[in-house]
Enzyme design. Structure first.
Site, PDB file in Angstrom:
ATOM      1  N   GLY A   1      32.675   4.659 -48.321  1.00 29.11           N
ATOM      2  CA  GLY A   1      31.622   5.601 -48.686  1.00 29.11           C
ATOM      3  C   GLY A   1      31.913   6.186 -50.055  1.00 29.11           C
ATOM      4  N   GLU A   2      31.384   7.367 -50.303  1.00 32.67           N
ATOM      5  CA  GLU A   2      31.613   8.104 -51.548  1.00 32.67           C
ATOM      6  C   GLU A   2      30.955   7.443 -52.760  1.00 32.67           C
ATOM      7  OE1 GLU A   2      35.846   8.722 -52.067  1.00 32.67           O
ATOM      8  OE2 GLU A   2      36.106   9.199 -49.942  1.00 32.67           O
ATOM      9  N   GLY A   3      30.308   6.284 -52.583  1.00 30.20           N
ATOM     10  CA  GLY A   3      29.738   5.563 -53.714  1.00 30.20           C
ATOM     11  C   GLY A   3      30.745   4.731 -54.462  1.00 30.20           C
TER      12      GLY A   3
END
Length: 353
Positions: free
Chosen positions: A319-321
């Site tokens: 996640g988190e980009g």
């Protein structure tokens, strides 16, 4: 249910022949740089120029908690959300490392974390509430909260643009947010729910079965209630199941498209948000680059809903980009190709096609 309006025009393709001519005249065999040539074309069209720029890249990291987490659908407890948000301010996350590596300005934004982060330096306070409600029993958010989240995402993009940003990526931090993503995938793609549910942050087989049972029950309640409302439209499942960070991401994606910026899409959750944005405004897809297909079950099938071709398959599920940030050098290479490679005439090379 009303939502703020966006004026998202499709990219103007008037320049397409000129852009293609420039790409084809670079001193290389025609089409030999493959996806880089496609990326260069897309960015040139978005920016309406033969000399594109990736100036001042920004990364929005949006945090929010989910009421459905209390039903045991995630192996991680909800306090991990606020703990990680604080960790990001200290530069200790994966997102921090990749932002430093690739020169992105990181904005850490609390949209709905279940913890008071208002005094933590480095976190932008846009908190709507301390997490959404539990959609097993009721809508995750009110219409007012939904519109507030859309506006927050839109305003954050304007802040980036004011600093000269031409390319934006978006990431999330929210324990439990694979659950609404799976439901959106099921509803928007017509895919059986069991094929939309994966391990998230690390559920075992028993955990996945429990998650399926909870989400199935929530969908049954939603289907019943939606039949008794006058507005069972696309906006209703977004509000009923979504997280504040997810709705803010949709608002950011739509505003980015409206302002003719490049949007980098990564991960299962952000792909779910992108699919929702495209369903709302199909022309927004013109501005999106899908950067990565991860290991979360169904991610590829969700990308297939909108015919997206991701640049990378690295098996990431942090996640988190982070996948978007990892893909940035590929996009940078495409821009350097169109801006820096010599052409046949200047290089005095015979053009043989």
């Amino acid at each position: 249910m009303a939502m703020i309006k966006f004026d998202i025009k499709p990219v103007d393709r008037t320049m397409q022949a000129d852009i293609q001519r420039k790409i084809d005249n670079l001193n290389k065999p025609k089409g030999s740089l493959g996806r880089l040539e496609e990326l260069a074309m897309q960015v040139c069209l978005i920016q309406q120029t033969l000399e594109p720029s990736l100036a001042h890249p920004c990364h929005l990291l949006l945090g929010g908690d989910h009421g459905i987490e209390r039903e045991g659908v995630s192996v991680s407890p909800r306090e991990v959300t606020w703990q990680q948000m604080i960790n990001f301010t200290r530069g200790g996350g994966g997102v921090n490392m990749f932002c430093r590596q690739h020169g992105f300005k990181l904005r850490i934004v609390d949209v709905g974390v279940d913890y008071d982060l208002s005094s933590v330096p480095g976190i932008i306070d846009r908190k709507i509430a301390r997490g959404t409600k539990d959609f097993l029993y009721e809508p995750a958010m009110t219409e007012e909260e939904f519109n507030q989240a859309i506006q927050i995402g839109s305003d954050l993009v304007d802040d980036c643009i004011a600093e000269g940003c031409r390319i934006l990526s978006i990431g999330e931090m929210g324990i439990g947010n694979t659950s609404p993503s799976s439901i959106w995938m099921h509803l928007f793609g017509g895919i059986p729910l069991d094929e939309c549910i994966g391990a998230g942050a690390g559920l075992n087989d028993e955990g996945i079965r429990h998650k399926y049972a909870i989400l199935s029950k929530a969908l049954s309640s939603y289907t019943y209630s939606s039949l008794h409302t006058p507005h069972s439209t696309l906006l209703t499942p977004l509000r009923y199941f979504g997280g504040f960070e997810m709705i803010a991401a949709i608002g950011a994606m739509l505003r980015t498209a409206e302002r003719h910026l490049i949007i980098l899409i990564d991960g299962f959750i952000m792909t779910a948000c992108a699919v929702a944005a495209i369903k709302l405004y199909p022309t927004s897809q013109d501005y999106m680059i899908f950067t990565h297909c991860g290991d979360e079950s169904g991610h590829k099938r969700m990308l297939d809903i909108v015919g997206a071709k991701p640049l990378l398959h690295l098996g990431l599920r942090l996640g988190e980009g982070t996948g978007a940030l990892c893909a940035f050098p590929i996009i940078d290479s495409a821009i350097r190709m169109v801006n820096e490679m010599n052409n046949f005439d200047n290089a005095k090379i015979t053009k043989y096609f």
